[in-house]
Design an enzyme around this catalytic site. Structure first.
Site, PDB file in Angstrom:
ATOM      1  N   ASP A  19       0.877  -1.164   0.000  1.00 34.00           N
ATOM      2  CA  ASP A  19       0.000   0.000   0.000  1.00 34.00           C
ATOM      3  C   ASP A  19       0.922   1.223   0.000  1.00 34.00           C
ATOM      4  O   ASP A  19       2.122   1.109   0.283  1.00 34.00           O
ATOM      5  CB  ASP A  19      -0.885  -0.046   1.254  1.00 34.00           C
ATOM      6  CG  ASP A  19      -1.795   1.151   1.374  1.00 34.00           C
ATOM      7  OD1 ASP A  19      -2.375   1.566   0.348  1.00 34.00           O
ATOM      8  OD2 ASP A  19      -1.906   1.689   2.484  1.00 34.00           O
ATOM      9  N   ASP A 177      -1.618  -1.154   5.798  1.00 39.96           N
ATOM     10  CA  ASP A 177      -1.933  -0.722   7.170  1.00 39.96           C
ATOM     11  C   ASP A 177      -3.418  -0.720   7.476  1.00 39.96           C
ATOM     12  O   ASP A 177      -3.808  -0.355   8.591  1.00 39.96           O
ATOM     13  CB  ASP A 177      -1.366   0.680   7.422  1.00 39.96           C
ATOM     14  CG  ASP A 177      -2.058   1.744   6.577  1.00 39.96           C
ATOM     15  OD1 ASP A 177      -2.080   1.601   5.341  1.00 39.96           O
ATOM     16  OD2 ASP A 177      -2.578   2.721   7.145  1.00 39.96           O
TER      17      ASP A 177
END
Length: 227
Positions: A19, A177
């Site tokens: 990400d 996350d």
């Protein structure tokens, strides 16, 4: 290690996908500058970084809702577009890679692995981030939130990234996350690691997301890769 009969062993995973916001890059300061410009234009005072930070991984609409609570969560499309246009001007001016991330990327490259990015950020803005960091020549694949018909938590972006690298999803690992990151990886059949240094709300429990490991710092990702 995984290897087919008669072939030399290749390191597992063969590629690491990340990400972007909250995992590789601490973009919260850029986002704060964005919403505070928008608030100032409306005669409102600045908001604190601690208030906005937990919401950064949830995107422009969620951050706009936090910045303007008087909207009651009903954020018009025009406000989202204003956010994105303002953010494009603040992007890269205040934030940067999380501590330990540059070393992690170098370590991945040193093993002969490739790395890439799968983010829900619009692709053009993600490419702007990569260019500003000098990563555009190193990132092997980039999939943005508007690159395909689906975005995370749908598995399509991760499957697409693996395919672009000529790999099976199971030969990659995804690091993110947010719960949506882990859900997307699971649905794609890809191992997943939680970046605990990123952004999340106080009531979220990463241990319940079903990841293969919880990593407190980029060095923990490097350690997992070197098992």
């Amino acid at each position: 290690m995984r290897a087919q009969a008669g072939m030399s062993a290749a390191p597992f995973p063969r590629a690491v996908l990340f990400d972007l916001d909250g995992t590789l890059v601490d973009s919260a300061p850029d986002m704060l500058a964005t919403v505070n410009r928008m608030r100032a234009a409306r005669g409102q005072g600045p908001m604190a970084l601690a208030t906005l930070r937990p919401h950064v991984s949830r995107g422009a609409r969620a951050m706009s809702a936090v910045a303007f609570p008087e909207l009651g969560g009903e954020v018009p499309a025009a406000l989202v577009q204003e956010f994105l246009a303002t953010y494009a001007q603040e992007l890269g001016r205040h934030g940067g890679p999380f501590p330990g991330v540059p070393g992690l990327l170098q370590a991945i490259e040193a093993t002969g692995r490739r790395w890439g990015i799968v983010t829900n950020k619009p692709e053009a803005l993600a490419r702007q981030v990569l260019s500003g960091l000098g990563w555009d020549g190193r990132c092997a694949v980039l999939v943005g939130g508007d690159t395909l018909a689906e975005r995370k938590p749908h598995p399509l972006p991760l499957r697409h990234a693996a395919q672009a690298l000529g790999l099976a999803a199971a030969d990659c690992v995804y690091v993110g996350d947010d719960a949506r990151d882990i859900a997307a990886a699971r649905a794609a059949g890809m191992p997943a690691l939680v970046a605990l240094w990123g952004y999340r709300l106080p009531d979220e429990v990463p241990a319940q997301w079903g990841a293969d490991a919880l990593c407190a710092a980029p060095a923990a990702v490097q350690a997992w890769l070197g098992r």
